[in-house]
Scaffold this active site. Structure first.
Site, PDB file in Angstrom:
ATOM      1  N   GLU A   1       8.790  -1.906   7.372  1.00 38.79           N
ATOM      2  CA  GLU A   1       8.048  -2.679   8.355  1.00 38.79           C
ATOM      3  C   GLU A   1       8.891  -3.753   9.020  1.00 38.79           C
ATOM      4  O   GLU A   1       8.763  -3.999  10.217  1.00 38.79           O
ATOM      5  CB  GLU A   1       6.835  -3.333   7.698  1.00 38.79           C
ATOM      6  CG  GLU A   1       5.900  -3.905   8.729  1.00 38.79           C
ATOM      7  CD  GLU A   1       4.616  -4.369   8.098  1.00 38.79           C
ATOM      8  OE1 GLU A   1       3.605  -3.664   8.247  1.00 38.79           O
ATOM      9  OE2 GLU A   1       4.621  -5.425   7.441  1.00 38.79           O
ATOM     10  N   ASP A   2       9.758  -4.390   8.246  1.00 40.98           N
ATOM     11  CA  ASP A   2      10.420  -5.595   8.761  1.00 40.98           C
ATOM     12  C   ASP A   2      11.879  -5.411   9.173  1.00 40.98           C
ATOM     13  O   ASP A   2      12.534  -6.375   9.570  1.00 40.98           O
ATOM     14  CB  ASP A   2      10.369  -6.709   7.689  1.00 40.98           C
ATOM     15  CG  ASP A   2       8.941  -7.065   7.304  1.00 40.98           C
ATOM     16  OD1 ASP A   2       8.033  -6.727   8.086  1.00 40.98           O
ATOM     17  OD2 ASP A   2       8.735  -7.669   6.241  1.00 40.98           O
TER      18      ASP A   2
END
Ligand code: MN
Length: 475
Positions: A71-72
Site C-alpha cells: 500500500e505505501d
C-alpha cells in the site's frame, strides 16, 4: 530493536529469508517517517517481533515485515512473489485488502470490516493474527496521532479488535489492546478510574511482592518443586468493567493482583491446591476447577481465593505451561503447536477442538448465507453475546449464545433431533421449548418422529444453525 532477535533461533535458511525480507522492507520504506519522527521500518519490525513472540512461522513473520509495502511503497505483488513465494504474498495481500477497506470505514460501518476480517480468517487465521499485531503496535504509538484519530482508533480497538482477540482466546492481546485504547477511547472515564484505584492498586502490588518469598518457601518445603510462581496485575480495562458490575466496590475484587503458579502437570495442579489450602483457608464459593470443567472458550486453570498472610484475601491460579500458553495466546498458541506438530518436533500436540470448531463454523456460514446483513447480525451475536455451555446427559458440552433455547441445543446436537424435538428436560425437570438455557444446564431432548418445526420456533431460537434448519424445513 533488531532483526537478530528474530533470526537468532531460526535455521540458517529461514534466518536468511527473514533477513532478506527485512532488508527488502527497509529499502522499500526508505525515507518514510512515522508520525513519531522515527524511520518507518520501526513499525514493520515491531510487528514482526510481536509475531515472533507468538511463535508464528517464518511466512507470517515475513508477511509481518512486508505488510505495509503494497500500500505505501512502489513494491508490487509480483516483487513479493518473486522474492518470498506464494504463501507470504497471499498473507500480505489479504492484510492489505483488509486495511484498504478499513481506511474507508467509519465506526458505524466498521462491522463490515469485521465481516471481511472473518472471511479472511476462515481462509487463513494468520491474516487476523498479523492484523492484531499491527493494531497492537499502532496503539503503542498512538500518542503521535491527532486527538480525533486517537479517539476513533481507540474506540474501534475496544469495540472490534478486542472482541476478536477475545473470541480467538488471545487473552493477553485482548488485555493489551483494551488497556492501550482505554485512555484514548474514554479519556474522562479513564482519568476518573485511575484516580480512584491507584493507591489501592499500588498497595496490593506491594503486598504481593512482600509475601511472594514466603509462599514459595512454603510450597517448596511441602514437596512442590519444579514450579514457577509470579503475580499478575489485572488489566485496567477489565478491572474497570468489573468495577461497573460490582457497583464500584473494589473490596470485593479479589483478583486485582493474583498469583499464578505454573506446575508441570495436572496432578501437580491439584496437589498444589491441597498444599495451599492446608495453610490458607479458602473462600468456599470461589474455588473454581476450570481444569475438570473448562470455560466455554476452553480456558483451563484452577482458581482459589484464600485468606493469605495477614488474613488478606488473595486469588491463586494454578495451571500447566500448556494451559498457560493457551490462556495467553489462544488460537496463536494453538496454531504454533499445530505447525510444530507438522514437523514432528512436538508429538504432544493436542488440538483444541473448541477453537477449531468455531473457525469451521464461520467458514461454513459463508456457504449458506447469501444475505450479508443476516450474516453480520449473527456474527455480532456470536462475538459479543456471552456464551453458555450446556451438557448432554452423557456429558458432551455444547457452546451456545446466551438466551439459547432447548431447540437451539437440539439442533446443535443434530439436525434431525432439532427437527423432531417435542420437549426438553433441564436438570431432570420438564421445561418449555422457549426456556432460556443457563450455563451448566444438563439438557435432555425428547423427540417424536411426527413432530415438525413450526413458524413459532423462529421467534425464540438464537443460533443460526437452528434458524437455517427450521427455514429450510418450512420451505
Ligand atoms: Mn501497519
Amino acid at each position: 530493536m533488531d532483526i537478530s532477535a528474530i533470526t537468532s533461533d531460526k535455521t540458517s535458511a529461514e534466518a536468511e529469508l527473514i533477513q532478506r525480507a527485512f532488508d527488502f522492507t527497509a529499502k522499500a520504506h526508505a525515507g518514510q517517517k512515522r508520525e513519531s519522527g522515527e524511520e518507518y521500518i520501526i513499525h514493520p519490525l515491531a510487528v514482526a517481533l510481536i509475531l515472533n513472540e507468538l511463535n508464528m512461522d517464518s511466512a507470517t513473520i515475513i508477511a509481518g515485515l512486508l505488510h505495509d509495502t503494497l500500500e505505501d511503497t512502489p513494491v508490487t505483488e509480483q516483487d513479493i512473489r518473486a522474492n518470498f513465494g506464494e504463501e507470504a504474498t497471499f498473507l500480505v495481500k489479504a492484510v492489505t485488502k483488509i486495511k484498504s477497506i478499513e481506511n474507508k470505514d467509519t465506526l458505524e460501518t466498521s462491522y463490515q470490516t469485521l465481516m471481511k476480517m472473518f472471511f479472511a480468517m476462515a481462509d487463513d487465521i494468520r491474516v487476523i493474527i498479523i492484523k492484531l499485531a499491527d493494531r497492537l503496535h499502532n496503539l503503542q504509538t498512538l500518542q503521535y496521532k491527532s486527538p480525533k484519530k486517537q479517539k476513533e482508533i481507540g474506540l474501534k480497538s475496544i469495540q472490534i479488535y478486542a472482541p476478536i482477540a477475545e473470541r480467538l482466546n488471545m487473552g493477553d492481546f485482548k488485555g493489551q489492546i483494551e488497556d492501550l485504547a482505554f485512555p484514548y477511547a474514554y479519556p474522562e472515564k479513564y482519568a476518573e478510574f485511575i484516580t480512584a484505584i491507584q493507591e489501592y492498586f499500588e498497595e496490593r502490588k506491594e503486598y504481593a511482592k512482600s509475601i511472594k518469598p514466603t509462599i514459595i518457601d512454603y510450597l517448596k518445603s511441602n514437596g512442590i518443586d519444579n514450579f514457577t510462581m509470579d503475580y499478575r496485575v489485572k488489566h485496567y480495562y477489565s478491572l474497570y468493567r468489573k468495577l461497573q458490575r460490582k457497583n464500584n466496590n473494589i473490596d470485593v475484587i479479589y483478583d486485582l493482583v493474583a498469583f499464578r503458579i505454573i506446575v508441570p502437570d495436572i496432578a501437580m495442579c491439584y496437589k498444589t491446591l491441597g498444599i495451599l489450602h492446608q495453610k490458607y483457608l479458602p473462600l468456599p464459593k470461589l474455588i473454581k476447577d476450570y481444569i475438570a470443567l473448562p470455560k466455554p472458550n476452553g480456558y483451563q486453570s484452577i482458581h482459589t481465593t484464600v485468606f493469605c498472610e495477614d488474613g488478606k484475601l488473595v486469588e491463586f491460579q494454578i495451571r500447566t505451561p500448556e494451559m498457560h500458553d493457551h490462556a495467553e495466546n489462544g488460537i496463536a498458541a494453538h496454531w504454533a503447536y499445530a505447525e510444530i506438530g507438522k514437523t514432528n518436533k512436538n508429538k504432544h500436540f493436542k488440538a483444541r477442538q473448541v477453537d477449531l470448531d468455531w473457525i469451521a463454523k464461520i467458514r461454513d456460514w459463508r456457504n449458506y448465507i447469501d444475505n450479508p446483513k443476516e450474516f453480520l447480525n449473527h456474527l455480532k451475536l456470536d462475538l459479543f453475546k456471552n456464551r453458555i455451555f450446556v451438557f448432554t446427559p452423557k456429558g458432551d458440552v455444547k457452546d451456545l449464545p446466551e438466551g439459547a433455547t432447548p431447540i437451539d441445543f437440539a439442533y446443535a446436537v443434530h439436525g434431525d433431533i432439532g427437527d423432531h424435538c417435542t420437549g426438553a428436560k433441564v436438570n431432570e425437570k420438564m421445561v418449555a421449548l422457549k426456556y432460556k438455557l443457563q450455563n451448566g444446564d444438563v439438557c435432555t431432548i425428547i423427540t417424536n418422529k411426527h413432530q415438525k418445526p413450526t413458524h413459532d420456533w423462529l421467534k425464540y431460537v438464537q443460533t443460526i444453525e437452528a434458524k437455517r434448519h427450521i427455514r429450510s424445513f418450512l420451505k
